[in-house]
Design an enzyme around this catalytic site. Sequence first.
Site, PDB file in Angstrom:
ATOM      1  N   LYS A   1      -9.336   5.325  44.853  1.00 38.38           N
ATOM      2  CA  LYS A   1      -8.218   5.526  43.926  1.00 38.38           C
ATOM      3  C   LYS A   1      -7.458   4.224  43.803  1.00 38.38           C
ATOM      4  O   LYS A   1      -7.463   3.404  44.737  1.00 38.38           O
ATOM      5  CB  LYS A   1      -7.264   6.614  44.449  1.00 38.38           C
ATOM      6  CG  LYS A   1      -6.492   7.298  43.339  1.00 38.38           C
ATOM      7  CD  LYS A   1      -7.360   8.352  42.692  1.00 38.38           C
ATOM      8  CE  LYS A   1      -6.625   9.172  41.669  1.00 38.38           C
ATOM      9  NZ  LYS A   1      -7.446  10.354  41.332  1.00 38.38           N
TER      10      LYS A   1
HETATM   11  N1  GLU Z   1      -8.695  10.737  37.962  1.00 40.32           N
HETATM   12  C1  GLU Z   1      -9.656  11.793  37.887  1.00 40.32           C
HETATM   13  C2  GLU Z   1      -9.655  12.601  39.181  1.00 40.32           C
HETATM   14  O1  GLU Z   1      -8.698  12.606  39.906  1.00 40.32           O
HETATM   15  C3  GLU Z   1     -11.035  11.314  37.474  1.00 40.32           C
HETATM   16  C4  GLU Z   1     -11.688  10.351  38.405  1.00 40.32           C
HETATM   17  C5  GLU Z   1     -12.976   9.762  37.849  1.00 40.32           C
HETATM   18  O2  GLU Z   1     -13.446  10.197  36.825  1.00 40.32           O
HETATM   19  O3  GLU Z   1     -13.472   8.848  38.501  1.00 40.32           O
HETATM   20  O4  GLU Z   1     -10.589  13.314  39.462  1.00 40.32           O
END
Ligand code: GLU
Length: 420
Positions: free
Chosen positions: A112
């Site tokens: 993240k």
């Molecule tokens: N931000 C989204 C999540 O929390 C998508 C993450 C992604 O597609 O890599 O799942």
Amino acid sequence: MTVVLDPVTRPHPLDDARTQLRQAVDLLGYDDGIYAMLAAPRREVTVSIPLRRDDGTTELLTGHRVQHNLSRGPAKGGLRYSPDATLDEVRALAMWMTWKCALLDVPYGGAKGGVRIDPRRYSIAELERVTRRYTTEISPMIGPERDIPAPDIGTDEQTMAWMMDTFSVQHGHTVLGVTTGKPVSLGGSLGRATATSRGVVHVALAALRSRGIDPARATAAVQGFGKVGRYAARFLAEAGVRVVAVGDQYGAVADERGLDVPALEAHVDATGSVVGFTDAIGGDELLEAEVDLLVPAAVEGVLTAGNAPRVRAKVIVEGANGPTTPEADAILRAADTLVVPDILANAGGVIVSYFEWVQANQAYWWSAAEVEARLADRMLAAWDRVSDHAGRLGRPLRTAATALAVERVAQAHVQRGLYP
Ligand code: GLU
């Protein structure tokens, strides 16, 4: 590890994530070494982002990128622009991405990113400069085989296009697979923009049916009207569910007869908020509404020991990451409320991110129907697997889902062995 929790006030997502991990590790009978390895991120970087404002002044922002686990493949996860972004929050969100990818059998570890910024207070040109500088600072650790960012709160397909472009210019050739959630015109996948919400609604309908509730007679409240909540409300309404309350960061509105979701969307496009569409209610009233289904689709830590005793929804489907604290989970379980956990409920986004990466790497694009069918298959298979496992264990869905995911990651870790 002793976790000191503050149940009612500020969210502590990292404590919550570690408590969930501890429960799964204990259930699986793993030792403290495995817990310690999985509780700590594999890599993390904090960067300074000097920003030249449009008025000529400069400002220094802070950003993070955390790679929680790499045992099953490259790291994967969103990038968040938020005034509340902290390293601990990013660590928690990265850990949840590891479980989400493992649970859905998407061949990635979890990551993240976060930049502490309120994007609403900056111009598009300023946001572009922030994004390009942040990308440059983290570029040694990202790439299609290393770590693949995607949108999250406060970022969108334009952010992903700037990141992809910055990385590509630095490498001297176009690297479509470095981010997902890009515009379709730049190697994005059909169906990605609505994927998280589609997935939320696939499992929400299955969860309602598992409780003997006919979706066509069900009512729902949705917290959040951004990338996830908006389309979740739309798809729920299209499935015949009466969406009676919806909220965003500015306020909430309700109509017992069911909100006209397309008209509400038009109102939000025109005004920037759900406020003013119809009768206002408080944010707490939204979470405590007497509905069959509650979809928290905003931020973490909104269902706490403070309000969980007043929650009247029969089924909660977590569109957001980490909306329910472990204390709230225990209260909701005692009240026989079914909580479909984030790592299952909102996995549609990363599933279609995976499809986007596969398509970009092969330079061959699928039809919308193919994306939607594969997404539905994966979500419903995961729902079946998690609900069967929870039934067998006699444990909540979250414990079952986390245990299935942790087991997969731990197996990969053990099979790879320790180097040196
Ligand atoms: N931000 C989204 C999540 O929390 C998508 C993450 C992604 O597609 O890599 O799942």
